[in-house]
Design an enzyme around this catalytic site. Structure first.
Site, mmCIF file in Angstrom:
data_model
loop_
_atom_site.group_PDB
_atom_site.id
_atom_site.type_symbol
_atom_site.label_atom_id
_atom_site.label_comp_id
_atom_site.label_asym_id
_atom_site.label_seq_id
_atom_site.Cartn_x
_atom_site.Cartn_y
_atom_site.Cartn_z
ATOM 1 N N GLY A 246 0.752 -1.251 0.000
ATOM 2 C CA GLY A 246 0.000 0.000 0.000
ATOM 3 C C GLY A 246 0.775 1.290 0.000
ATOM 4 N N GLU A 288 3.998 -6.584 1.915
ATOM 5 C CA GLU A 288 3.903 -7.100 0.547
ATOM 6 C C GLU A 288 3.656 -5.948 -0.421
ATOM 7 O OE1 GLU A 288 1.051 -10.170 1.631
ATOM 8 O OE2 GLU A 288 -0.578 -8.734 1.414
ATOM 9 N N PRO A 289 4.662 -5.091 -0.607
ATOM 10 C CA PRO A 289 4.503 -3.951 -1.497
ATOM 11 C C PRO A 289 4.530 -4.349 -2.971
ATOM 12 C CG PRO A 289 6.753 -4.035 -0.661
ATOM 13 C CD PRO A 289 5.995 -5.158 0.003
ATOM 14 N N GLY A 290 3.734 -3.677 -3.765
ATOM 15 C CA GLY A 290 3.763 -3.881 -5.209
ATOM 16 C C GLY A 290 4.151 -2.581 -5.885
ATOM 17 N N ARG A 291 3.229 -1.616 -5.823
ATOM 18 C CA ARG A 291 3.423 -0.332 -6.502
ATOM 19 C C ARG A 291 4.759 0.329 -6.162
ATOM 20 N NH1 ARG A 291 -1.150 2.722 -7.799
ATOM 21 N NH2 ARG A 291 -2.188 1.618 -6.103
ATOM 22 N N TYR A 332 -9.533 5.150 -12.399
ATOM 23 C CA TYR A 332 -9.376 5.826 -11.099
ATOM 24 C C TYR A 332 -9.184 7.328 -11.205
ATOM 25 C CZ TYR A 332 -7.723 1.016 -10.371
ATOM 26 O OH TYR A 332 -7.579 -0.348 -10.377
ATOM 27 N N CYS A 359 -11.459 3.361 -29.522
ATOM 28 C CA CYS A 359 -12.748 3.967 -29.847
ATOM 29 C C CYS A 359 -13.556 4.170 -28.585
ATOM 30 C CB CYS A 359 -13.509 3.073 -30.808
ATOM 31 S SG CYS A 359 -12.922 3.284 -32.457
ATOM 32 N N GLU A 360 -13.155 5.125 -27.811
ATOM 33 C CA GLU A 360 -13.839 5.386 -26.550
ATOM 34 C C GLU A 360 -13.384 6.767 -26.071
ATOM 35 O OE1 GLU A 360 -14.740 2.295 -24.189
ATOM 36 O OE2 GLU A 360 -14.821 3.423 -22.325
ATOM 37 N N TYR A 388 0.604 -1.762 -12.225
ATOM 38 C CA TYR A 388 -0.811 -1.846 -12.601
ATOM 39 C C TYR A 388 -1.089 -1.215 -13.964
ATOM 40 C CZ TYR A 388 -1.013 -2.940 -7.656
ATOM 41 O OH TYR A 388 -0.787 -3.501 -6.428
HETATM 42 N N1 LLP Z 1 -1.375 -7.043 -0.608
HETATM 43 C C1 LLP Z 1 -2.683 -7.124 -0.890
HETATM 44 C C2 LLP Z 1 -3.501 -8.070 -0.121
HETATM 45 C C3 LLP Z 1 -3.250 -6.343 -1.881
HETATM 46 O O1 LLP Z 1 -4.549 -6.428 -2.133
HETATM 47 C C4 LLP Z 1 -2.431 -5.437 -2.618
HETATM 48 C C5 LLP Z 1 -2.987 -4.616 -3.673
HETATM 49 C C6 LLP Z 1 -1.059 -5.394 -2.300
HETATM 50 C C7 LLP Z 1 -0.566 -6.202 -1.288
HETATM 51 C C8 LLP Z 1 -0.110 -4.485 -3.015
HETATM 52 O O2 LLP Z 1 -0.459 -3.163 -2.813
HETATM 53 P P1 LLP Z 1 0.489 -1.983 -3.353
HETATM 54 O O3 LLP Z 1 1.753 -1.998 -2.545
HETATM 55 O O4 LLP Z 1 0.751 -2.240 -4.780
HETATM 56 O O5 LLP Z 1 -0.328 -0.755 -3.153
HETATM 57 N N2 LLP Z 1 -5.137 -1.544 -9.588
HETATM 58 C C9 LLP Z 1 -5.003 -0.526 -8.561
HETATM 59 C C10 LLP Z 1 -4.327 -1.071 -7.342
HETATM 60 C C11 LLP Z 1 -5.024 -2.261 -6.744
HETATM 61 C C12 LLP Z 1 -4.300 -2.793 -5.535
HETATM 62 C C13 LLP Z 1 -4.864 -4.097 -5.138
HETATM 63 N N3 LLP Z 1 -4.201 -4.717 -4.040
HETATM 64 C C14 LLP Z 1 -4.238 0.665 -9.131
HETATM 65 O O6 LLP Z 1 -3.898 0.661 -10.297
HETATM 66 O O7 LLP Z 1 -4.019 1.639 -8.409
#
Ligand code: LLP
Length: 431
Positions: A246, A288-291, A332, A359-360, A388
């Protein structure tokens, strides 16, 4: 300049030591370019932040942000765990040769096939989301004569100030067990009735693109209280406290996320204080970071095409991609910054809106972007597109998905090839 980009003497943008026009020439456009050094730096910043506060930690990369074989290998090379949320992500990780003992699986509706694959590949952890899953997993483990470490996903009722669609920690959520109605305690009892499940701890994910530690602090306090109750009433010790992902990133100058080190420090100190206040020692902290691992490392290169000027109203500049490779504005209202990558030495002399080619009408990438004067054939670079974007890309209008390259020390590596028209027909059953 974002994403570790550099300006060459030719007035061109370079990423990871490679000029963007050379990249576009070699791989075509749209092209997603990752600066590998930026990804590795983010990871090492996370590790150092944990070490600075002397916390026992485990970092899992949430590969939903960007999943490919090469990215899984990079995560493994950095010693990370991997958070997967579907059979497809699990399969990709397995195919990459990832050590399956370091995989953790999420999902609010994991299928029997997904759970069977998780069991047969002996993954490290499953985050249990609901009662149905406890039963199903218990049965499947019995059939396989295997055991599984699990966490309980708790919905801690934390409402972080983020876009509604990506806020998952509030009470009205499809994810996890509700903290306030006794559901978590019922889940503990149900898990303890399954001899093949080993309850290792708790999980909460409060949302995404979060700028400060407040929500994490509240979640940690609530889980510390819960941990205390679980020890006292059930003799269950929380060995792992997973606070999800997050951490937000800076897409534009309007975004002011807390520095990663400060956030980790505040979260760990808050969690430690909460556990010690309850007479418990701090469990292993998992994030568990992604972004925050991949977003800033990614830049999308587009070729500029048509232009429409509506006198007194707006100028649209269209590029050769759009919502099909980046649906985040459409979904978003996300904002991005961009430059004309081959004219960086020129002033930003106009404000235009960047449109995609689908086309949107909603297929827009940026509204009102101050840009160098763009001509057809110029290269537009949109920053912070590493998370994402490819992950949510589509074939709407049968537009093919872009290629992805990773650059490092002046060399580029093709990681995902551009989709071809033949690829678009690969699922046709009646050719
Ligand atoms: N852990 C869980 C359980 C999650 O649901 C998520 C993201 C993460 C970790 C990773 O979160 P992050 O560090 O990436 O914020 N598609 C949306 C974001 C959806 C996130 C869903 N869950 C966007 O483009 O902003």
């Amino acid at each position: 300049m974002q994403s570790g980009g550099q300006v060459l003497s030719t007035g061109e943008l370079a990423i990871g030591g490679v000029s963007t026009s050379a990249l576009a020439q070699a791989y075509g456009t749209p092209l997603i370019v990752y600066d590998e050094a930026v990804i590795r730096k983010q990871i090492s910043d996370y590790k150092e932040a944990f070490q600075a506060v002397r916390a026992e930690f485990r970092l899992a990369y949430a590969c939903k942000a960007f999943c490919s074989v090469y990215m899984c290998k990079l995560a493994q090379d950095e010693g990370l765990w991997l958070d997967v949320v579907s059979g497809g992500e699990l399969y990709t990780a397995i195919q990459s040769g990832f050590d399956t003992r370091h995989l953790l699986m999420h999902g609010n509706n994991k299928s029997m096939e997904e759970l069977k694959l998780a069991i047969s590949s002996q993954i490290g952890l499953i985050v249990i989301d609901n009662f149905y899953e406890i039963e199903l997993l218990g049965q499947l483990l019995e059939e396989a004569q295997a055991n599984m470490d699990v966490l309980i996903r708790v919905s801690p009722g934390v409402d972080v100030h983020t876009h509604d669609f990506i806020s998952t920690g509030q009470q009205d959520s499809k994810f996890g067990f509700d903290l306030y109605s006794g559901q978590v305690e019922e889940a503990v009892t149900a898990i303890r009735c399954q001899p093949r499940l080993r309850l290792m701890g708790l999980h909460a994910h409060i949302g995404s693109q979060i700028f400060d530690a407040e929500g994490f602090r509240v979640a940690a306090e609530r889980l510390a209280d819960l941990s205390k109750k679980l020890v006292r009433e059930y003799g269950v010790v929380t060995h792992i406290l997973n606070l999800g992902g997050g951490l937000g990133i800076r897409y534009t100058a309007e975004d002011t996320p807390m520095p990663l080190e400060t956030l980790v420090e505040e979260v760990v100190l808050a969690a430690r204080a909460a556990y010690e206040h309850d007479g418990l020692s701090l469990p292993l902290i998992m994030l568990e970071p992604g972004r925050s691992i991949v977003a800033e490392a990614g830049t999308t290169l587009y070729r500029v095409g048509s232009r429409k000027e509506i006198p007194g109203l707006r100028t649209y500049v269209a590029v050769d991609g759009g919502m099909t490779d980046n649906p985040r504005l459409a979904l978003y209202g996300a904002k991005y910054e961009a430059v004309i990558a081959n004219r960086l030495d020129e002033p930003r002399s106009e404000v235009v809106s960047v449109a995609g080619k689908a086309c949107e009408s909603g297929d827009m990438l940026i509204w009102d972007a101050p840009l160098q004067k763009a001509q057809p054939g110029d290269l537009l670079a949109v920053f912070c597109t590493g998370a994402y974007n490819y992950a949510m890309a589509s074939n709407y209008n049968r537009i093919t998905r872009p290629a992805v390259v990773f650059v490092r020390d002046g060399a580029a590596r093709l990681v995902l090839r551009r989709e071809s028209y033949e690829d678009l027909l690969r699922l046709e059953a009646t050719l």
